[in-house]
Design a protein around this motif. Structure first.
Motif, PDB file in Angstrom:
ATOM      1  N   GLY A 220       0.819  -1.279  -0.458  1.00 53.90           N
ATOM      2  CA  GLY A 220      -0.195  -0.342  -0.034  1.00 53.90           C
ATOM      3  C   GLY A 220       1.129   1.768   0.040  1.00 53.90           C
ATOM      4  N   TYR A 221       1.765   1.454   1.181  1.00 51.65           N
ATOM      5  CA  TYR A 221       2.892   2.489   0.875  1.00 51.65           C
ATOM      6  C   TYR A 221       3.679   2.635  -0.719  1.00 51.65           C
ATOM      7  CZ  TYR A 221       6.213   6.067   2.013  1.00 51.65           C
ATOM      8  OH  TYR A 221       6.644   6.936   2.286  1.00 51.65           O
ATOM      9  N   ASN A 222       4.220   1.965  -1.075  1.00 49.60           N
ATOM     10  CA  ASN A 222       4.057   1.484  -2.142  1.00 49.60           C
ATOM     11  C   ASN A 222       3.509   2.148  -3.350  1.00 49.60           C
ATOM     12  OD1 ASN A 222       6.954   0.897  -1.142  1.00 49.60           O
ATOM     13  ND2 ASN A 222       6.596  -0.972  -1.814  1.00 49.60           N
ATOM     14  N   ASP A 223       2.303   1.673  -3.434  1.00 47.02           N
ATOM     15  CA  ASP A 223       1.224   3.109  -4.201  1.00 47.02           C
ATOM     16  C   ASP A 223       0.876   3.367  -4.269  1.00 47.02           C
ATOM     17  OD1 ASP A 223       1.604   0.167  -5.545  1.00 47.02           O
ATOM     18  OD2 ASP A 223       0.110  -0.644  -5.171  1.00 47.02           O
ATOM     19  N   LEU A 224       1.225   4.900  -3.009  1.00 47.54           N
ATOM     20  CA  LEU A 224       0.558   5.849  -2.743  1.00 47.54           C
ATOM     21  C   LEU A 224       1.251   6.438  -3.277  1.00 47.54           C
ATOM     22  CD1 LEU A 224       0.449   6.197   1.519  1.00 47.54           C
ATOM     23  CD2 LEU A 224      -1.693   6.273  -0.057  1.00 47.54           C
ATOM     24  N   PRO A 225       1.183   7.968  -3.707  1.00 47.13           N
ATOM     25  CA  PRO A 225       1.405   9.103  -4.588  1.00 47.13           C
ATOM     26  C   PRO A 225       2.493   9.702  -3.590  1.00 47.13           C
ATOM     27  CG  PRO A 225      -0.584  10.269  -3.928  1.00 47.13           C
ATOM     28  CD  PRO A 225      -0.593   8.307  -4.062  1.00 47.13           C
ATOM     29  N   LYS A 226       3.321   9.701  -3.871  1.00 53.47           N
ATOM     30  CA  LYS A 226       3.958  10.272  -3.008  1.00 53.47           C
ATOM     31  C   LYS A 226       4.887  12.050  -2.893  1.00 53.47           C
ATOM     32  CE  LYS A 226       5.933   6.454  -1.929  1.00 53.47           C
ATOM     33  NZ  LYS A 226       5.173   5.726  -2.623  1.00 53.47           N
ATOM     34  N   ASP A 227       3.447  12.135  -3.467  1.00 51.68           N
ATOM     35  CA  ASP A 227       3.298  14.169  -3.052  1.00 51.68           C
ATOM     36  C   ASP A 227       2.458  14.240  -2.206  1.00 51.68           C
ATOM     37  OD1 ASP A 227       1.290  13.198  -4.237  1.00 51.68           O
ATOM     38  OD2 ASP A 227       1.032  14.790  -4.992  1.00 51.68           O
ATOM     39  N   ILE A 228       1.627  13.241  -1.174  1.00 51.37           N
ATOM     40  CA  ILE A 228       0.922  13.698  -0.021  1.00 51.37           C
ATOM     41  C   ILE A 228       2.149  14.399   1.196  1.00 51.37           C
ATOM     42  CG2 ILE A 228      -0.600  11.431  -0.984  1.00 51.37           C
ATOM     43  CD1 ILE A 228       1.018   9.889   1.547  1.00 51.37           C
ATOM     44  N   ASP A 229       0.946  15.024   1.877  1.00 51.95           N
ATOM     45  CA  ASP A 229       1.459  15.890   2.703  1.00 51.95           C
ATOM     46  C   ASP A 229       1.791  15.217   3.664  1.00 51.95           C
ATOM     47  OD1 ASP A 229       1.682  18.426   1.347  1.00 51.95           O
ATOM     48  OD2 ASP A 229      -0.906  18.200   1.241  1.00 51.95           O
ATOM     49  N   ALA A 230       0.973  14.068   4.112  1.00 49.31           N
ATOM     50  CA  ALA A 230       1.017  13.625   5.350  1.00 49.31           C
ATOM     51  C   ALA A 230      -0.018  11.651   5.130  1.00 49.31           C
ATOM     52  CB  ALA A 230       0.638  14.375   6.896  1.00 49.31           C
ATOM     53  N   LEU A 231       0.699  11.081   6.820  1.00 51.05           N
ATOM     54  CA  LEU A 231       0.065   9.650   6.619  1.00 51.05           C
ATOM     55  C   LEU A 231      -0.599   9.431   7.925  1.00 51.05           C
ATOM     56  CD1 LEU A 231       0.479   6.786   4.975  1.00 51.05           C
ATOM     57  CD2 LEU A 231       1.968   5.854   6.034  1.00 51.05           C
ATOM     58  N   TYR A 232      -2.334   9.166   6.996  1.00 51.66           N
ATOM     59  CA  TYR A 232      -2.039   8.479   8.550  1.00 51.66           C
ATOM     60  C   TYR A 232      -2.842   6.897   8.168  1.00 51.66           C
ATOM     61  CZ  TYR A 232      -6.471   7.569  11.444  1.00 51.66           C
ATOM     62  OH  TYR A 232      -7.310   7.640  12.403  1.00 51.66           O
ATOM     63  N   LEU A 233      -2.069   6.568   9.483  1.00 54.04           N
ATOM     64  CA  LEU A 233      -1.606   5.198  10.141  1.00 54.04           C
ATOM     65  C   LEU A 233      -2.408   4.604   9.938  1.00 54.04           C
ATOM     66  CD1 LEU A 233      -0.180   2.531   8.692  1.00 54.04           C
ATOM     67  CD2 LEU A 233       1.845   3.291  10.266  1.00 54.04           C
ATOM     68  N   GLY A 234      -4.086   4.022  10.555  1.00 47.51           N
ATOM     69  CA  GLY A 234      -4.147   2.367  11.315  1.00 47.51           C
ATOM     70  C   GLY A 234      -3.613   1.406  11.952  1.00 47.51           C
ATOM     71  N   PRO A 235      -4.908   1.029  12.640  1.00 48.29           N
ATOM     72  CA  PRO A 235      -3.998   0.136  13.741  1.00 48.29           C
ATOM     73  C   PRO A 235      -3.288  -0.805  12.366  1.00 48.29           C
ATOM     74  CG  PRO A 235      -6.390  -0.022  13.818  1.00 48.29           C
ATOM     75  CD  PRO A 235      -6.161   1.256  12.678  1.00 48.29           C
ATOM     76  N   THR A 236      -1.428  -1.462  13.087  1.00 48.58           N
ATOM     77  CA  THR A 236      -0.061  -1.845  12.641  1.00 48.58           C
ATOM     78  C   THR A 236      -0.418  -3.105  12.410  1.00 48.58           C
ATOM     79  OG1 THR A 236       0.861  -1.266  13.695  1.00 48.58           O
ATOM     80  CG2 THR A 236       1.353   0.548  12.041  1.00 48.58           C
ATOM     81  N   TRP A 237      -1.981  -4.204  12.188  1.00 52.97           N
ATOM     82  CA  TRP A 237      -2.054  -5.519  12.997  1.00 52.97           C
ATOM     83  C   TRP A 237      -1.594  -5.865  11.208  1.00 52.97           C
ATOM     84  CZ3 TRP A 237      -7.561  -3.867  13.432  1.00 52.97           C
ATOM     85  CH2 TRP A 237      -8.033  -3.134  14.609  1.00 52.97           C
ATOM     86  N   GLY A 238      -0.524  -7.132  12.032  1.00 57.92           N
ATOM     87  CA  GLY A 238       0.051  -7.554  11.320  1.00 57.92           C
ATOM     88  C   GLY A 238       2.020  -7.812  11.121  1.00 57.92           C
ATOM     89  N   LEU A 239       2.351  -6.448  11.811  1.00 57.60           N
ATOM     90  CA  LEU A 239       3.262  -6.094  11.722  1.00 57.60           C
ATOM     91  C   LEU A 239       4.003  -6.264  12.466  1.00 57.60           C
ATOM     92  CD1 LEU A 239       2.849  -2.972   9.684  1.00 57.60           C
ATOM     93  CD2 LEU A 239       2.973  -4.718   8.979  1.00 57.60           C
ATOM     94  N   THR A 240       5.010  -6.708  12.807  1.00 60.16           N
ATOM     95  CA  THR A 240       5.989  -6.552  14.173  1.00 60.16           C
ATOM     96  C   THR A 240       6.785  -5.228  14.218  1.00 60.16           C
ATOM     97  OG1 THR A 240       7.895  -7.175  12.927  1.00 60.16           O
ATOM     98  CG2 THR A 240       7.480  -8.985  13.483  1.00 60.16           C
ATOM     99  N   VAL A 241       7.374  -5.355  15.027  1.00 56.58           N
ATOM    100  CA  VAL A 241       7.773  -3.398  15.937  1.00 56.58           C
ATOM    101  C   VAL A 241       8.751  -3.690  14.359  1.00 56.58           C
ATOM    102  CG1 VAL A 241       9.450  -2.542  17.252  1.00 56.58           C
ATOM    103  CG2 VAL A 241       7.977  -4.213  17.769  1.00 56.58           C
TER     104      VAL A 241
END
Length: 280
Positions: A220-241
């Motif tokens: 998902g991050y790789n597919d986001l346009p990189k001209d965004i001013d900020a990223l709102y990140l939801g619950p990071t379920w499934g990700l390790t630290v």
């Protein structure tokens, strides 16, 4: 733990047990199950705190017991969640099931689990199909803990902190990667989009699924346009630290401030970012 405090959960749990009456009212031992979408440090801390609060608040003639046969963790694999829900529906003697995170409440209901369910860390109840348009749970045996206005509050704080014309959103999609039948992520994105229309910013999102048909944050991050001013990140379920740190590092290298739904809990997990959120 603010609105997600175990004390609040325990109050809801007592109310739930009182409401079911007969089958539990005369028992002195209340057997509790625990079903989570996958292992997560916050879920672990939550389980420990609930156990501690139960011990501290239980009347002398009542005992809460987490039963080993009532514990399941689906490993962030949706098919496993469905299988485990069916297994739990067949386990006798569980008085109340604490269901934590994505999938698990829906899968318990689909499996015909008929005993009391307490859904916690559920984000968008209407979008997930856990309540109807009036806010009433969709099953008589379901009690769900809600955080009304949390996302709207997050976006309000974010836009006070930063000038935003384009906001990227990454949100765990609780679907199965094959259909659009479950709309929690879509519902959240729609809420943020409406807020953006009111505040004058554009909302963009992206995502995909891994081999287990679980939401893929990095894709998902790789597919986001990189001209965004900020990223709102939801619950990071499934990700390790480690994975969370890597995701935040990618954003930092791209000069994108990150604002998280989990906020200070990411800090307790050892993650870092350009913007932390302390109100959860």
């Amino acid at each position: 733990m603010s609105r997600y405090s175990a004390g609040r959960f325990l109050v809801v749990l007592f109310l739930l047990l009182a409401s079911v009456g007969g089958a539990i009212a005369d028992t002195t031992t209340i057997r509790v199950g625990y079903f989570e979408g996958g292992e997560d440090p916050i879920n672990f801390l939550l389980r420990e705190e609930i156990q501690r609060q139960m011990t501290n608040m239980t009347p002398p003639d009542t005992q809460f017991v987490f039963v080993p046969e009532g514990y399941r963790s689906a490993g962030w694999v949706r098919d496993s969640s469905r299988v485990m829900a069916a297994q739990l529906a067949a386990v006798p003697g569980i008085d109340v099931m604490v269901a934590v995170g994505p999938w698990v409440v829906q899968d318990l209901l689909t499996a015909g689990y008929s005993r009391p369910i307490l859904g916690v860390r559920q984000i968008d109840l209407l979008g997930a199909g856990l309540v109807d348009s009036t806010g009433t749970p969709v099953a008589r045996n379901l009690t769900v803990h809600e955080m009304p206005g949390k996302i709207e509050d997050d976006i309000a704080v974010l836009t006070r902190l930063l000038p935003v014309e384009k906001l990227g959103v990454l949100w765990f999609d609780a679907g199965d990667g094959k259909s659009d039948s479950e709309g929690e992520a879509k519902s959240v994105i729609a809420r943020v989009t409406r807020l953006g229309q009111q505040a004058g910013f554009e909302t963009v999102t992206a995502g995909g699924f891994n081999i287990h048909r679980t939401y893929a944050f990095f894709r998902g991050y790789n597919d986001l346009p990189k001209d965004i001013d900020a990223l709102y990140l939801g619950p990071t379920w499934g990700l390790t630290v480690t994975m969370i740190n890597e995701l935040l590092r990618l954003a930092m290298n791209d000069g994108i401030p990150v604002f998280t739904w989990e906020g200070k809990f990411l800090v307790t997990r050892g993650a870092f970012g350009k913007i932390g959120r302390a109100h959860v």
